[in-house]
Write an enzyme that holds these catalytic residues in place. Structure first.
Site, PDB file in Angstrom:
ATOM      1  N   TYR A   1      25.751  13.216 -13.627  1.00 18.03           N
ATOM      2  CA  TYR A   1      26.474  13.978 -12.619  1.00 18.03           C
ATOM      3  C   TYR A   1      27.464  14.979 -13.212  1.00 18.03           C
ATOM      4  O   TYR A   1      28.177  15.656 -12.482  1.00 18.03           O
ATOM      5  CB  TYR A   1      27.213  13.024 -11.677  1.00 18.03           C
ATOM      6  CG  TYR A   1      26.290  12.123 -10.929  1.00 18.03           C
ATOM      7  CD1 TYR A   1      25.536  12.596  -9.864  1.00 18.03           C
ATOM      8  CD2 TYR A   1      26.127  10.795 -11.300  1.00 18.03           C
ATOM      9  CE1 TYR A   1      24.663  11.771  -9.185  1.00 18.03           C
ATOM     10  CE2 TYR A   1      25.252   9.962 -10.626  1.00 18.03           C
ATOM     11  CZ  TYR A   1      24.528  10.460  -9.570  1.00 18.03           C
ATOM     12  OH  TYR A   1      23.651   9.640  -8.906  1.00 18.03           O
TER      13      TYR A   1
ATOM     14  N   HIS B   1      27.573   2.060 -10.899  1.00 15.96           N
ATOM     15  CA  HIS B   1      26.727   2.130 -12.089  1.00 15.96           C
ATOM     16  C   HIS B   1      27.201   1.121 -13.128  1.00 15.96           C
ATOM     17  O   HIS B   1      28.411   1.036 -13.412  1.00 15.96           O
ATOM     18  CB  HIS B   1      26.782   3.523 -12.717  1.00 15.96           C
ATOM     19  CG  HIS B   1      26.026   4.550 -11.938  1.00 15.96           C
ATOM     20  ND1 HIS B   1      26.254   5.905 -12.056  1.00 15.96           N
ATOM     21  CD2 HIS B   1      25.032   4.431 -11.023  1.00 15.96           C
ATOM     22  CE1 HIS B   1      25.445   6.564 -11.252  1.00 15.96           C
ATOM     23  NE2 HIS B   1      24.697   5.690 -10.618  1.00 15.96           N
TER      24      HIS B   1
ATOM     25  N   ARG C   1      24.321  11.359  -2.219  1.00 14.49           N
ATOM     26  CA  ARG C   1      24.972  10.568  -3.270  1.00 14.49           C
ATOM     27  C   ARG C   1      25.203  11.434  -4.505  1.00 14.49           C
ATOM     28  O   ARG C   1      26.270  11.408  -5.114  1.00 14.49           O
ATOM     29  CB  ARG C   1      24.083   9.362  -3.601  1.00 14.49           C
ATOM     30  CG  ARG C   1      24.591   8.474  -4.735  1.00 14.49           C
ATOM     31  CD  ARG C   1      23.677   7.247  -4.808  1.00 14.49           C
ATOM     32  NE  ARG C   1      23.795   6.493  -6.048  1.00 14.49           N
ATOM     33  CZ  ARG C   1      24.695   5.550  -6.264  1.00 14.49           C
ATOM     34  NH1 ARG C   1      25.596   5.271  -5.354  1.00 14.49           N
ATOM     35  NH2 ARG C   1      24.710   4.888  -7.414  1.00 14.49           N
TER      36      ARG C   1
ATOM     37  N   ARG D   1      23.917   4.549  -1.785  1.00 10.55           N
ATOM     38  CA  ARG D   1      22.456   4.526  -1.831  1.00 10.55           C
ATOM     39  C   ARG D   1      21.947   4.319  -0.413  1.00 10.55           C
ATOM     40  O   ARG D   1      22.656   3.773   0.439  1.00 10.55           O
ATOM     41  CB  ARG D   1      21.959   3.389  -2.726  1.00 10.55           C
ATOM     42  CG  ARG D   1      22.431   3.449  -4.177  1.00 10.55           C
ATOM     43  CD  ARG D   1      21.899   2.241  -4.944  1.00 10.55           C
ATOM     44  NE  ARG D   1      22.264   2.275  -6.356  1.00 10.55           N
ATOM     45  CZ  ARG D   1      23.340   1.674  -6.872  1.00 10.55           C
ATOM     46  NH1 ARG D   1      24.141   0.963  -6.080  1.00 10.55           N
ATOM     47  NH2 ARG D   1      23.608   1.745  -8.159  1.00 10.55           N
TER      48      ARG D   1
END
Length: 313
Positions: free
Chosen positions: A290, A281, A258, A159
């Site tokens: 994703y 996560h 990312r 991030r």
């Protein structure tokens, strides 16, 4: 009636979940909306008396307030977390939120950079800096630093806040890992590729190690020319300018790197749990975004493997 449960839940979120004050406030705010609904309808009942029909009426009430489907889903998530906590603490035996459904929301996938586009952006750094018409390329401080930033973001899927907060003391290059502090101050170890390691080392050896560094910034990896930490906005600005320079028309932000990192791993066959761990996560469902495949890939798969697929109708 509800205050004691809310206070216990607050302590749980702070101590057990290690959430930030903002996150704790958001979760408590979701439950408070339910309390407000009960008070507005003069329903003097506690958590143990809440049933699915109460919650469904509550969501209908929230929708009538004009909240979006996304906001409703977030509130439902907060309510579910609260009742799971009550079950965990044996305050209630049955979780009334188990069958509570969130409204359908459309989830727009962000743009992804392919390998060529990532190389184009990295290469654009060499053309980005000029002084009095003379191209300085990577002979500039920002050039070395920004190339190291891009390589690190794509190598590790960080991030933007994790990039700005990255510390020298958390670089374990011999082991091939870095320690990252993510959301809720949760730490995780993330593998880092050799290309990113090399660019960070070059940036440090040529520039950072010779700078006058501001107090409190000694351990930060990436610094501005004044020797203090980079802002998130600064990295957004750098990424936007490089995308423009590279001629990339997609909507680009630091998160694009990312997203590209995770997408390329999943499409290459990486285990989703491993990707979840690297991204930090908490839920696997967040990582599943994703796993999207572009329409062309799906078409090619169908053409190759479906026995009744007909070309060029």
């Amino acid at each position: 009636m509800w205050n004691s449960y809310l206070n216990s839940y607050k302590s749980f979120l702070q101590l057990e979940k290690s959430l930030t004050d903002n996150s704790v406030g958001a979760y408590l705010g979701d439950v408070m909306k339910l309390v407000q609904y009960l008070e507005a309808h003069e329903l003097k009942i506690g958590p143990s008396e809440i049933g699915l029909h109460h919650l469904q009426s509550f969501i209908h009430w929230v929708a009538n307030l004009g909240m979006s489907a996304t906001s409703q889903s977030r509130i439902i998530s907060g309510i579910k977390g609260f009742f799971k906590f009550l079950v965990l603490e044996d305050v209630i035996k049955y979780d009334p939120t188990e069958l509570l459904e969130a409204p359908k929301t459309s989830r727009k996938l962000p743009d992804v950079l392919n390998i060529k586009e990532i190389e184009m952006m990295v290469d654009a750094i060499e053309l980005r800096y000029s002084k009095k018409g003379k191209n300085q390329g990577l002979d500039s401080y920002e050039g070395y630093r920004n190339k190291a930033i891009l390589e690190t973001m794509y190598s590790c899927g960080l991030r933007v806040s994790e990039v700005t907060d990255l510390k020298i003391s958390n670089l374990f290059f011999k082991a091939g890992f870095i320690r990252v502090t993510g959301k809720g101050n949760k730490e995780r170890l993330v593998p880092i590729g050799q290309a990113a390691i090399d660019h960070i080392n070059v940036y440090r050896e040529k520039f950072r190690d010779h700078m006058k560094i501001q107090t409190g910034c000694d351990d930060l990896v990436f610094l501005n020319r004044r020797g203090s930490g980079l802002s998130r906005v600064m990295i957004f600005y750098v990424i936007k300018e490089l995308a423009l320079k590279a001629g990339i028309k997609k909507t680009i932000s630091p998160h694009t790197f990312r997203h590209s990192f995770a997408t390329h791993l999943v499409e290459g066959g990486a285990d989703l749990r491993a990707v979840q761990e690297m991204l930090g996560h908490e839920s696997i469902t967040t990582t599943e975004i994703y796993t999207h495949l572009d329409s062309e890939y799906l078409r090619q798969t169908l053409a190759e493997y479906h026995p009744r697929y007909i070309h060029n109708l």
